[in-house]
Design a protein around this motif. Sequence first.
Motif, mmCIF file in Angstrom:
data_model
loop_
_atom_site.group_PDB
_atom_site.id
_atom_site.type_symbol
_atom_site.label_atom_id
_atom_site.label_comp_id
_atom_site.label_asym_id
_atom_site.label_seq_id
_atom_site.Cartn_x
_atom_site.Cartn_y
_atom_site.Cartn_z
ATOM 1 N N VAL A 1 0.842 -1.191 0.000
ATOM 2 C CA VAL A 1 0.000 0.000 0.000
ATOM 3 C C VAL A 1 0.883 1.248 0.000
ATOM 4 O O VAL A 1 1.711 1.428 0.893
ATOM 5 C CB VAL A 1 -0.944 0.013 1.219
ATOM 6 N N LEU A 2 0.704 2.090 -1.005
ATOM 7 C CA LEU A 2 1.466 3.327 -1.122
ATOM 8 C C LEU A 2 0.708 4.535 -0.583
ATOM 9 O O LEU A 2 1.304 5.455 -0.046
ATOM 10 C CB LEU A 2 1.818 3.592 -2.591
ATOM 11 N N ASP A 3 -0.616 4.518 -0.773
ATOM 12 C CA ASP A 3 -1.430 5.673 -0.413
ATOM 13 C C ASP A 3 -2.859 5.192 -0.182
ATOM 14 O O ASP A 3 -3.304 4.238 -0.812
ATOM 15 C CB ASP A 3 -1.400 6.685 -1.566
ATOM 16 N N ILE A 4 -3.558 5.853 0.734
ATOM 17 C CA ILE A 4 -4.944 5.491 1.027
ATOM 18 C C ILE A 4 -5.804 6.738 0.922
ATOM 19 O O ILE A 4 -5.415 7.818 1.366
ATOM 20 C CB ILE A 4 -5.076 4.872 2.433
ATOM 21 N N GLY A 5 -6.976 6.568 0.323
ATOM 22 C CA GLY A 5 -7.907 7.673 0.183
ATOM 23 C C GLY A 5 -9.324 7.145 0.065
ATOM 24 O O GLY A 5 -9.590 5.975 0.319
ATOM 25 N N GLU A 6 -10.206 8.019 -0.343
ATOM 26 C CA GLU A 6 -11.600 7.636 -0.505
ATOM 27 C C GLU A 6 -12.062 8.048 -1.893
ATOM 28 O O GLU A 6 -11.723 9.124 -2.382
ATOM 29 C CB GLU A 6 -12.465 8.311 0.550
ATOM 30 N N MET B 1 -10.145 3.374 -0.701
ATOM 31 C CA MET B 1 -9.319 2.866 -1.793
ATOM 32 C C MET B 1 -7.842 3.087 -1.467
ATOM 33 O O MET B 1 -7.507 3.954 -0.665
ATOM 34 C CB MET B 1 -9.655 3.569 -3.103
ATOM 35 N N ALA B 2 -6.984 2.310 -2.126
ATOM 36 C CA ALA B 2 -5.548 2.454 -1.938
ATOM 37 C C ALA B 2 -4.848 2.380 -3.281
ATOM 38 O O ALA B 2 -5.304 1.707 -4.203
ATOM 39 C CB ALA B 2 -5.012 1.347 -1.033
ATOM 40 N N THR B 3 -3.729 3.070 -3.359
ATOM 41 C CA THR B 3 -2.810 2.903 -4.474
ATOM 42 C C THR B 3 -1.826 1.834 -4.017
ATOM 43 O O THR B 3 -1.203 1.974 -2.965
ATOM 44 C CB THR B 3 -2.074 4.218 -4.780
ATOM 45 N N VAL C 1 -6.867 -0.112 -5.634
ATOM 46 C CA VAL C 1 -7.439 -1.302 -5.003
ATOM 47 C C VAL C 1 -8.464 -0.887 -3.949
ATOM 48 O O VAL C 1 -8.255 0.076 -3.216
ATOM 49 C CB VAL C 1 -6.311 -2.140 -4.344
ATOM 50 N N CYS C 2 -9.548 -1.636 -3.852
ATOM 51 C CA CYS C 2 -10.570 -1.401 -2.838
ATOM 52 C C CYS C 2 -10.144 -2.027 -1.509
ATOM 53 O O CYS C 2 -9.699 -3.178 -1.464
ATOM 54 C CB CYS C 2 -11.887 -2.010 -3.301
ATOM 55 N N VAL D 1 -0.855 2.347 5.186
ATOM 56 C CA VAL D 1 0.215 2.612 4.223
ATOM 57 C C VAL D 1 1.471 1.865 4.664
ATOM 58 O O VAL D 1 1.827 1.863 5.841
ATOM 59 C CB VAL D 1 0.496 4.130 4.115
ATOM 60 N N GLY D 2 2.135 1.213 3.710
ATOM 61 C CA GLY D 2 3.349 0.455 3.991
ATOM 62 C C GLY D 2 3.107 -1.021 4.227
ATOM 63 O O GLY D 2 4.031 -1.823 4.146
#
Length: 130
Positions: free
Chosen positions: A9-14, A20-22, A32-33, A42-43
């Motif tokens: 996981v690089l980044d998390i958002g909505e 969602m995550a990058t 990705v959901c 993250v990480g």
Amino acid sequence: MCLAVPGRVLDIGEKDGTRMATVDFGGVVKEVCLEYLPDLQVGEYAIVHVGFALQRLDEESAKQTLELFAQLGMLQEEFGDPWEQAAAAGGEPWPFTDDPAGGPAGGLPAEPVLELGRQEQQSEREARQP
């Protein structure tokens, strides 16, 4: 083939009310959901299948699996461009690059096509002249 692939996981958002995550899959980055793993951070690593993070995974296991998938060509099979894969399966080289400007490595040849068009137009004009 559809694999469950470990990713970091690089980044998390909505997005549209969904967590969602990058996620980085050994160099391939996808969205990705995280609805099945709402506490993933993250990480951290997770097993991802059809765009959903399904299970948390330790870093060592994830890296070993990604390395094995890369050696077997499974990451390219899972995440690669289907048109490029079809060209390779047909024995043809892939003539394009990811660079939309093109260039010597392939891509979309902008200037040579324009130059050819100019030459054809000039030839047509000369042919029409008495």
